[in-house]
Design a protein around this motif. Sequence first.
Motif, PDB file in Angstrom:
ATOM      1  N   ILE A  42      28.356  11.026 -37.104  1.00  0.00           N
ATOM      2  CA  ILE A  42      29.150  10.532 -38.227  1.00  0.00           C
ATOM      3  C   ILE A  42      28.987  11.441 -39.438  1.00  0.00           C
ATOM      4  O   ILE A  42      29.925  11.624 -40.229  1.00  0.00           O
ATOM      5  CB  ILE A  42      28.754   9.077 -38.573  1.00  0.00           C
ATOM      6  CG1 ILE A  42      29.244   8.114 -37.492  1.00  0.00           C
ATOM      7  CG2 ILE A  42      29.303   8.652 -39.934  1.00  0.00           C
ATOM      8  CD1 ILE A  42      28.828   6.675 -37.715  1.00  0.00           C
ATOM      9  N   LEU A  43      27.811  12.035 -39.586  1.00  0.00           N
ATOM     10  CA  LEU A  43      27.488  12.831 -40.776  1.00  0.00           C
ATOM     11  C   LEU A  43      28.525  13.915 -41.079  1.00  0.00           C
ATOM     12  O   LEU A  43      29.011  13.989 -42.223  1.00  0.00           O
ATOM     13  CB  LEU A  43      26.089  13.429 -40.632  1.00  0.00           C
ATOM     14  CG  LEU A  43      25.584  14.233 -41.824  1.00  0.00           C
ATOM     15  CD1 LEU A  43      25.530  13.362 -43.073  1.00  0.00           C
ATOM     16  CD2 LEU A  43      24.205  14.824 -41.520  1.00  0.00           C
ATOM     17  N   PRO A  44      28.911  14.787 -40.134  1.00  0.00           N
ATOM     18  CA  PRO A  44      29.895  15.822 -40.483  1.00  0.00           C
ATOM     19  C   PRO A  44      31.259  15.252 -40.858  1.00  0.00           C
ATOM     20  O   PRO A  44      31.980  15.858 -41.661  1.00  0.00           O
ATOM     21  CB  PRO A  44      29.986  16.681 -39.212  1.00  0.00           C
ATOM     22  CG  PRO A  44      29.437  15.844 -38.120  1.00  0.00           C
ATOM     23  CD  PRO A  44      28.412  14.961 -38.752  1.00  0.00           C
ATOM     24  N   ILE A  45      31.619  14.085 -40.291  1.00  0.00           N
ATOM     25  CA  ILE A  45      32.888  13.461 -40.661  1.00  0.00           C
ATOM     26  C   ILE A  45      32.841  13.048 -42.126  1.00  0.00           C
ATOM     27  O   ILE A  45      33.792  13.263 -42.892  1.00  0.00           O
ATOM     28  CB  ILE A  45      33.183  12.238 -39.770  1.00  0.00           C
ATOM     29  CG1 ILE A  45      33.223  12.633 -38.298  1.00  0.00           C
ATOM     30  CG2 ILE A  45      34.484  11.562 -40.183  1.00  0.00           C
ATOM     31  CD1 ILE A  45      34.360  13.518 -37.915  1.00  0.00           C
ATOM     32  N   VAL A  46      31.729  12.443 -42.532  1.00  0.00           N
ATOM     33  CA  VAL A  46      31.587  11.983 -43.919  1.00  0.00           C
ATOM     34  C   VAL A  46      31.411  13.165 -44.868  1.00  0.00           C
ATOM     35  O   VAL A  46      31.931  13.158 -45.988  1.00  0.00           O
ATOM     36  CB  VAL A  46      30.406  10.994 -44.028  1.00  0.00           C
ATOM     37  CG1 VAL A  46      30.223  10.520 -45.464  1.00  0.00           C
ATOM     38  CG2 VAL A  46      30.621   9.797 -43.111  1.00  0.00           C
ATOM     39  N   GLU A  47      30.681  14.183 -44.448  1.00  0.00           N
ATOM     40  CA  GLU A  47      30.463  15.357 -45.297  1.00  0.00           C
ATOM     41  C   GLU A  47      31.757  16.134 -45.527  1.00  0.00           C
ATOM     42  O   GLU A  47      31.962  16.695 -46.597  1.00  0.00           O
ATOM     43  CB  GLU A  47      29.421  16.281 -44.647  1.00  0.00           C
ATOM     44  CG  GLU A  47      27.993  15.785 -44.780  1.00  0.00           C
ATOM     45  CD  GLU A  47      27.012  16.771 -44.162  1.00  0.00           C
ATOM     46  OE1 GLU A  47      27.409  17.502 -43.219  1.00  0.00           O
ATOM     47  OE2 GLU A  47      25.871  16.809 -44.608  1.00  0.00           O
ATOM     48  N   GLY A  48      32.595  16.175 -44.514  1.00  0.00           N
ATOM     49  CA  GLY A  48      33.838  16.929 -44.614  1.00  0.00           C
ATOM     50  C   GLY A  48      33.967  17.908 -43.467  1.00  0.00           C
ATOM     51  O   GLY A  48      33.189  18.846 -43.342  1.00  0.00           O
ATOM     52  N   SER A  49      34.935  17.659 -42.616  1.00  0.00           N
ATOM     53  CA  SER A  49      35.186  18.545 -41.475  1.00  0.00           C
ATOM     54  C   SER A  49      36.670  18.451 -41.121  1.00  0.00           C
ATOM     55  O   SER A  49      37.422  17.711 -41.750  1.00  0.00           O
ATOM     56  CB  SER A  49      34.310  18.151 -40.276  1.00  0.00           C
ATOM     57  OG  SER A  49      34.596  16.814 -39.881  1.00  0.00           O
ATOM     58  N   THR A  50      37.075  19.208 -40.133  1.00  0.00           N
ATOM     59  CA  THR A  50      38.463  19.192 -39.678  1.00  0.00           C
ATOM     60  C   THR A  50      38.512  18.662 -38.255  1.00  0.00           C
ATOM     61  O   THR A  50      37.809  19.160 -37.373  1.00  0.00           O
ATOM     62  CB  THR A  50      39.078  20.600 -39.734  1.00  0.00           C
ATOM     63  OG1 THR A  50      39.012  21.086 -41.078  1.00  0.00           O
ATOM     64  CG2 THR A  50      40.532  20.568 -39.291  1.00  0.00           C
ATOM     65  N   VAL A  51      39.320  17.640 -38.047  1.00  0.00           N
ATOM     66  CA  VAL A  51      39.434  16.985 -36.740  1.00  0.00           C
ATOM     67  C   VAL A  51      40.837  17.219 -36.201  1.00  0.00           C
ATOM     68  O   VAL A  51      41.831  17.072 -36.924  1.00  0.00           O
ATOM     69  CB  VAL A  51      39.158  15.474 -36.858  1.00  0.00           C
ATOM     70  CG1 VAL A  51      39.366  14.784 -35.515  1.00  0.00           C
ATOM     71  CG2 VAL A  51      37.740  15.232 -37.362  1.00  0.00           C
ATOM     72  N   THR A  52      40.920  17.591 -34.947  1.00  0.00           N
ATOM     73  CA  THR A  52      42.208  17.825 -34.306  1.00  0.00           C
ATOM     74  C   THR A  52      42.790  16.507 -33.815  1.00  0.00           C
ATOM     75  O   THR A  52      42.139  15.771 -33.078  1.00  0.00           O
ATOM     76  CB  THR A  52      42.058  18.793 -33.125  1.00  0.00           C
ATOM     77  OG1 THR A  52      41.502  20.019 -33.601  1.00  0.00           O
ATOM     78  CG2 THR A  52      43.411  19.077 -32.488  1.00  0.00           C
ATOM     79  N   THR A  53      44.008  16.202 -34.248  1.00  0.00           N
ATOM     80  CA  THR A  53      44.726  15.021 -33.778  1.00  0.00           C
ATOM     81  C   THR A  53      46.014  15.474 -33.106  1.00  0.00           C
ATOM     82  O   THR A  53      46.367  16.651 -33.155  1.00  0.00           O
ATOM     83  CB  THR A  53      45.067  14.073 -34.943  1.00  0.00           C
ATOM     84  OG1 THR A  53      46.086  14.676 -35.760  1.00  0.00           O
ATOM     85  CG2 THR A  53      43.838  13.800 -35.803  1.00  0.00           C
ATOM     86  N   LYS A  54      46.731  14.547 -32.513  1.00  0.00           N
ATOM     87  CA  LYS A  54      47.976  14.926 -31.835  1.00  0.00           C
ATOM     88  C   LYS A  54      49.064  15.314 -32.835  1.00  0.00           C
ATOM     89  O   LYS A  54      50.078  15.892 -32.451  1.00  0.00           O
ATOM     90  CB  LYS A  54      48.454  13.811 -30.923  1.00  0.00           C
ATOM     91  CG  LYS A  54      49.009  12.588 -31.621  1.00  0.00           C
ATOM     92  CD  LYS A  54      49.514  11.595 -30.587  1.00  0.00           C
ATOM     93  CE  LYS A  54      50.188  10.403 -31.221  1.00  0.00           C
ATOM     94  NZ  LYS A  54      50.683   9.447 -30.228  1.00  0.00           N
ATOM     95  N   TYR A  55      48.844  14.997 -34.115  1.00  0.00           N
ATOM     96  CA  TYR A  55      49.797  15.381 -35.152  1.00  0.00           C
ATOM     97  C   TYR A  55      49.417  16.691 -35.842  1.00  0.00           C
ATOM     98  O   TYR A  55      50.185  17.207 -36.626  1.00  0.00           O
ATOM     99  CB  TYR A  55      49.902  14.274 -36.206  1.00  0.00           C
ATOM    100  CG  TYR A  55      50.347  12.956 -35.642  1.00  0.00           C
ATOM    101  CD1 TYR A  55      51.660  12.755 -35.238  1.00  0.00           C
ATOM    102  CD2 TYR A  55      49.448  11.899 -35.490  1.00  0.00           C
ATOM    103  CE1 TYR A  55      52.072  11.546 -34.698  1.00  0.00           C
ATOM    104  CE2 TYR A  55      49.850  10.678 -34.966  1.00  0.00           C
ATOM    105  CZ  TYR A  55      51.164  10.518 -34.574  1.00  0.00           C
ATOM    106  OH  TYR A  55      51.565   9.317 -34.042  1.00  0.00           O
ATOM    107  N   GLY A  56      48.222  17.194 -35.540  1.00  0.00           N
ATOM    108  CA  GLY A  56      47.753  18.417 -36.179  1.00  0.00           C
ATOM    109  C   GLY A  56      46.357  18.223 -36.745  1.00  0.00           C
ATOM    110  O   GLY A  56      45.799  17.118 -36.699  1.00  0.00           O
TER     111      GLY A  56
END
Length: 453
Positions: free
Chosen positions: A290-304
């Motif tokens: 969870i930490l990198p999501i809260v800290e700030g990262s880029t996640v690939t979704t089907k929309y980009g």
Amino acid sequence: MAMHSPKEIVREPDRFIVGQDEAKRSVAIALRNRYRRAQLPAEIREEIAPKNILMVGPTGVGKTEIARRLAKLVDAPFVKVEATKFTEVGYVGRDVESIVRDLAEAAVRMVKEQHAERVKARATVMAEERIVSLFVSPKRAKSNPIDMLLGNTPKEPSLPPEEEQRVQGKREEIRLQLLRGELENAEIEIEVEDTPAPVEINGANVSIGDMMGGMLPKRTKIRRVKVSEARKIFVDEEEGKLIDMDAVVEEALSRAEQDGIVFIDEIDKIAGRSSGHGPDVSREGVQRDILPIVEGSTVTTKYGPVRTDFMLFISAGAFHVAKVSDLIPELQGRFPVRVTLKSLTREDFRLILTQPENALTRQYAALLAVDHVRLAFDDSALDALAEAAFVANENSEDIGARRLVTIFEKLLADISFNADGSMPDFDLAINGDYVRAHLGGDSARRDLKQFIL
């Protein structure tokens, strides 16, 4: 959000949630700060990150409701997740990046609904024209699969002038009948898209058609429906044609990144050090994921790709067994604003029964009014109900305002079972004696001194 000051923002949850002023203020400030940040120059705006919030308090006191109501007020993409549903990478279960994918889905759905609302009037006119056409000429030629694959639409032969005039007259007659509502219950056959059920892969629903990139022609089927239902189906189809989905996705991803709110519930259930075995073996790993999501990262979704740097994260937990300090230090540091929500008192329960717009007294009165039972609660009944809820939470598990639902179901069980639409109007005034008689020992305070050694 530009029109709402923090004081105005707090008024929205005040309509539905009693007390917890500190939590309401903290969330209102965080939401207003997002608007303030949006007004700054780009070079400063990129340096200002949201101040994430950690809510600590027992269940049923309004943690989730505060976040949900305020997200709706400011029209922000919102998703609520349970921390216990996720597992560390390498274990079977949902990965934490699905949080961002869910938020992107919520943002696209929200923006699409807003765009659909703008074209609804035009789509309704086009839908009614399609209904008129079906009444005038219900026979449809079978579609050629080759033409469908190539996107070719066969042209209809032109009619003689006399026939054209007759058809126009009939169309005008059908159109007037539609406007007068005379055809709402008439049945017509319509051709609708036959959408295959999505396949679940790693906890996400995937459409085979989406995987093929829309290469396959859409399958259709014939349904016989009433005009009222056909209008809804056609309006949805016409809205889909009028909406620019590229613009919807672009706006949705921007709003998810800049305005998205993620509510992580039950975060206390993943607190503590992993022992290396047992059912909680991955809970510390979930914290690290969870930490990198809260800290700030880029996640690939089907929309980009979606950045999480400027999303607002609100976490909540009872922390009855674990403590906030049991979370890994890096995760604690990412939730700088901490608020403690208090257990509900008798006075709080009394207010919950009367003050909110969706108070249980109003809900049950409305439900039983369907079967001609007019409920009325006097002051002594409200006092007795508040006392029963408070005592029950003290004597057993503290489940907050949810205790009232249990009490109401027991109090009104006989009435709810015996009431039906055939009985005459019946006035039922509930007072304190009625409450105590029907709840019995549930509302009595226990003397715990006998258990002290």
